[in-house]
Design an enzyme around this catalytic site. Structure first.
Site, PDB file in Angstrom:
ATOM      1  N   HIS A  52       0.838  -1.193   0.000  1.00 56.20           N
ATOM      2  CA  HIS A  52       0.000   0.000   0.000  1.00 56.20           C
ATOM      3  C   HIS A  52       0.880   1.254   0.000  1.00 56.20           C
ATOM      4  O   HIS A  52       1.310   1.708   1.060  1.00 56.20           O
ATOM      5  CB  HIS A  52      -0.905   0.005   1.229  1.00 56.20           C
ATOM      6  CG  HIS A  52      -1.756  -1.229   1.360  1.00 56.20           C
ATOM      7  ND1 HIS A  52      -1.233  -2.438   1.780  1.00 56.20           N
ATOM      8  CD2 HIS A  52      -3.075  -1.444   1.116  1.00 56.20           C
ATOM      9  CE1 HIS A  52      -2.208  -3.344   1.800  1.00 56.20           C
ATOM     10  NE2 HIS A  52      -3.332  -2.772   1.408  1.00 56.20           N
ATOM     11  N   HIS A 287      -4.075   3.080  -3.326  1.00 51.83           N
ATOM     12  CA  HIS A 287      -4.202   2.497  -1.977  1.00 51.83           C
ATOM     13  C   HIS A 287      -3.492   1.158  -1.842  1.00 51.83           C
ATOM     14  O   HIS A 287      -2.624   1.006  -0.990  1.00 51.83           O
ATOM     15  CB  HIS A 287      -5.676   2.332  -1.606  1.00 51.83           C
ATOM     16  CG  HIS A 287      -5.875   1.535  -0.347  1.00 51.83           C
ATOM     17  ND1 HIS A 287      -5.676   2.067   0.909  1.00 51.83           N
ATOM     18  CD2 HIS A 287      -6.204   0.225  -0.155  1.00 51.83           C
ATOM     19  CE1 HIS A 287      -5.893   1.131   1.821  1.00 51.83           C
ATOM     20  NE2 HIS A 287      -6.214   0.006   1.198  1.00 51.83           N
ATOM     21  N   GLU A 443     -17.554  -4.616  24.698  1.00 52.03           N
ATOM     22  CA  GLU A 443     -16.716  -5.813  24.769  1.00 52.03           C
ATOM     23  C   GLU A 443     -15.509  -5.746  23.838  1.00 52.03           C
ATOM     24  O   GLU A 443     -14.387  -6.091  24.228  1.00 52.03           O
ATOM     25  CB  GLU A 443     -17.540  -7.074  24.444  1.00 52.03           C
ATOM     26  CG  GLU A 443     -18.539  -7.467  25.508  1.00 52.03           C
ATOM     27  CD  GLU A 443     -19.890  -6.781  25.327  1.00 52.03           C
ATOM     28  OE1 GLU A 443     -20.820  -7.101  26.082  1.00 52.03           O
ATOM     29  OE2 GLU A 443     -19.989  -5.921  24.418  1.00 52.03           O
ATOM     30  N   HIS A 505     -28.068 -15.700  24.866  1.00 51.68           N
ATOM     31  CA  HIS A 505     -27.006 -15.548  25.854  1.00 51.68           C
ATOM     32  C   HIS A 505     -26.261 -16.853  26.146  1.00 51.68           C
ATOM     33  O   HIS A 505     -25.203 -16.817  26.767  1.00 51.68           O
ATOM     34  CB  HIS A 505     -27.587 -15.013  27.174  1.00 51.68           C
ATOM     35  CG  HIS A 505     -27.926 -13.556  27.153  1.00 51.68           C
ATOM     36  ND1 HIS A 505     -28.675 -12.980  26.163  1.00 51.68           N
ATOM     37  CD2 HIS A 505     -27.589 -12.550  28.008  1.00 51.68           C
ATOM     38  CE1 HIS A 505     -28.809 -11.686  26.407  1.00 51.68           C
ATOM     39  NE2 HIS A 505     -28.157 -11.398  27.521  1.00 51.68           N
TER      40      HIS A 505
END
Length: 715
Positions: A52, A287, A443, A505
């Site tokens: 890149h 890129h 999380e 869950h």
């Protein structure tokens, strides 16, 4: 008459803009440095025919300013505790970082740079902290690096609060980040940066490469929000620099101002041009592909470089950087003098710091009176059985007062995970000397922040959530395993046994998903001794992350368990002479198997019970030990309230979970899915009957191929 009036009085076709004064020698040299950086980076990509080039060419002005006059570092001692940390969050631009490391005298030669993206080189396709000196964290998955930087800033703020004094400012470093649009689009960065603003991490400074380009094309295709307003809402100090192409004065002033803002992290939005100097500059085409020789040559000519020479650094640029590196290293020399005085005046604290940063435990850690002697004890048949999450809480809090490097928290599940520290208050903006972090419902950000905290040095981070929500954190957990960061993950509510919250869950596949990851130890302990062993293993495995999966429901203690047995990953919990059947289990199901074995043994079906709290550690034992525990040719029944996954390698049949869970009371669910003593007894008999009169297949008889070629250098 002013120059402006002179221009206005000219005929329209002769009207000219007042000429600018010629650039100073400083600006000329500055631009030469920047252009050398641009083309050295582009040459790296061209030589590899992969990589890149665009971002390095656009970000070169930022890198030059940071490495030449802003950051404190020492290439001869890359792990200096008080070095400024640099994170290249847009890791695909790593040719830029390798160029800067080479320029500043780190252990990275021209030949290393020519080997960019080749097997075994020091210049891999994205930065890897365990490969290249001077690389703090492994970046590549976008958003991880900037999130790691939040953890680094937390680390500095805490150590500053604990160890600094007016006489001894040991920890004063800043954390600098270069990131791109992609990093700010990833959700993990939003989570981490939101927390950074809440905590007022004033020594975190992010340079945002605002080049308006993504892989697909212009950011207008998908990313039109006002990033500045978003970060202001997070509580960050935000500035914009519109030009780094002609000079660095604006950026220089912005960085200086950011360093003076002590109570907020800073975002400096820097307008750049991707692929600056290329014929394709400003396009997404620069890129992710080499520019091509013709484009490389024209860019070099444009910048006053020899178009036919690759990997060139001009002499005046080399001399300039050599002088700057000497100055940067002088700061380290001064710091070492101060630390020697600190060590003389505060020997205990100095010893503690050395242990923390060297990842060493006291020599007597596992002896009487040592660190692990503080583990809670349990008397089988006397003390009350508990859920293993409660056992985990007891062990964590037994360790924490004696292990100051232990710092972490929960993703807004503290009352459920039971991870608060009784020896510490919360780490907050005004209480940075405390060790418990309230991560909020973040999380993924939590796990990425812990990676940065570990990378900073001097910490053993832990974090917690429900096991099923490891799925949210998995991207950062994988980077931890790859990076060899010994993070401790406390994952509670580990099965359908959690009950009424239902299948959203209840983890089913999560344990096996995590077990399939390289360099991570997955523990599912059954009792206090196994929980203690899990923590001891986690603390002593500095370069391997550990998951401690804990139950919500009560788990019964094992009479034959011990820490030393559990540290082998698997051991005999109930033995018998010439077993007819072996019950293999983990976690709360081991207690069920013990009770089932009692019934089976009373019916003259000799039954052996094996507890395997950590499969990874079991496979590291000698082959003789593994075969002693699991002979392979005795009918073996696995009992685990999770997916079958890799267990057929260890068992002939399985009582496991083969669908998503249900909502209901935990005991009712366990019964419905077959996790009862009665069902285990019946299936043990069925398994024995299945092999009656037949040869039991020996699970240990199979080839084990290691196809990785170890003849070449690898990392």
């Amino acid at each position: 008459m002013s120059e402006g009036n002179e221009a206005s009085n000219s005929p329209p076709h002769k009207r000219v803009k007042a000429s600018s004064p010629p650039p100073s020698e400083k600006v000329v040299l500055e631009q030469r440095c920047i252009n050398n950086i641009r083309m050295f980076s582009a040459d790296m990509v061209q030589a590899a025919n992969s990589g890149h080039p665009g971002a390095p060419m656009g970000c070169a002005p930022m890198a030059h300013l940071l490495w030449s006059e802003v950051m404190a570092y020492d290439p001869k001692e890359p792990s200096w505790w008080n070095r400024d940390r640099f994170v290249l969050s847009n890791g695909h631009a790593c040719a830029l970082q390798y160029t800067m490391l080479h320029l500043t005298g780190y252990d990275l030669s021209v030949e290393d740079c020519k080997a960019f993206r080749q097997v075994g080189s020091k210049t891999p396709g994205h930065p890897e902290n365990f490969v290249t000196a001077g690389v703090e964290v492994s970046t590549g998955p976008l958003g991880q690096g900037i999130s790691n930087a939040v953890g680094m800033a937390i680390g500095e703020k805490h150590l500053e609060a604990v160890y600094n004094s007016s006489e001894f400012p040991l920890f004063t470093n800043f954390t600098y980040v270069i990131c791109g649009d992609g990093c700010l689009q990833e959700g993990v960065s939003s989570e981490a940066c939101s927390l950074a603003g809440h905590l007022g991490l004033g020594k975190l400074i992010v340079l945002y490469d605002d080049n308006s380009i993504t892989i697909d094309g212009p950011t207008s295709l998908s990313f039109t929000e006002d990033v500045s307003l978003r970060y202001e809402a997070y509580g960050w100090h935000v500035q914009t620099v519109s030009d780094v192409g002609s000079n660095l004065e604006g950026l220089r002033a912005a960085v200086s101002l950011a360093k003076s803002v002590a109570d907020k992290p800073s975002l400096i939005k820097v307008k750049t041009v991707i692929g600056h100097g290329s014929m394709k500059e400003g396009s997404h085409k620069t890129h992710g592909a080499p520019l091509g020789e013709a484009d490389i040559q024209q860019a070099k000519s444009k910048f006053g470089l020899d178009p036919n020479v690759s990997f060139q650094i001009e002499e005046d640029v080399q001399s300039f950087y050599k002088s700057k590196v000497t100055k940067a290293a002088d700061a380290h020399t001064e710091w070492k003098i101060m630390y020697q005085k600190y060590e003389s005046k505060h020997p205990d604290k100095a010893k503690e710091l050395k242990e923390r940063f060297s990842h060493t435990l006291p020599a007597d850690a596992d002896t009487s009176g040592g660190l692990f002697s503080h583990f809670p004890s349990f008397k089988h048949g006397v003390d009350k059985d508990l859920a293993t999450r409660k056992m985990s809480s007891n062990t964590l809090n037994a360790l924490a007062p004696h292990l100051p490097s232990l710092m972490g928290g929960s993703a807004d599940l503290t009352p459920s995970n039971l991870t608060s520290l009784t020896c510490s208050d919360d780490f907050q903006k005004d209480t940075p000397d405390s060790r418990y972090i309230r991560f909020g419902v973040r999380e993924h950000g939590m796990a990425a922040i812990c990676n940065g905290l570990f990378a900073y040095g001097g910490f053993r981070p832990y974090c917690a959530t429900f096991l099923n929500f490891a799925g949210y954190a998995l991207g950062a957990m994988r980077v931890a395993a790859l990076s060899r960061f010994g993070i401790i993950y406390i994952m509670t509510h580990d099965s359908i046994g959690l009950g009424e919250d239902g299948p959203t869950h209840q983890p089913v596949e999560m344990l096996e998903s995590l077990r399939s990851m390289p360099n991570i130890n997955v523990w599912r302990p059954a009792d206090v001794n196994e929980v203690n062993a899990a923590y001891q293993s986690a603390i002593t495995h500095f370069h391997t992350p550990t998951i401690i999966a804990c139950s919500r429901q009560t788990s019964h203690s094992l009479e034959q368990s011990s820490i030393q047995n559990a540290l082998k990953g698997g051991y005999v919990a109930i033995d018998t002479h010439q077993p007819h059947i072996i019950l293999l289990a983990t976690g709360a199901e081991v207690g069920l198997c013990v009770k089932a074995a009692e019934q089976l043994n009373s019916q003259n079906i000799n039954t052996k019970v094996v507890s395997m709290p950590c499969r990874e550690l079991f496979t590291q034992q000698t082959i003789d030990y593994q075969h002693q525990i699991l002979p392979g040719d005795v009918p073996t029944l696995l009992v685990e309230a999770a997916a079958v996954g890799g267990w057929p390698a260890y068992s002939h049949a399985q009582i496991a979970v083969k669908r998503f869970g249900l909502s209901g009371k935990g005991p009712d669910l366990l019964k419905k899915f077959g996790f009862t003593v009665e069902h285990i007894v019946q299936k043990s008999k069925d398994l024995q009957q299945f092999y009656k009169g037949k040869t039991v297949p020996n699970l240990n008889f199979h080839p084990d191929f290691d196809c990785f070629d170890k003849t070449d250098k690898d990392h």
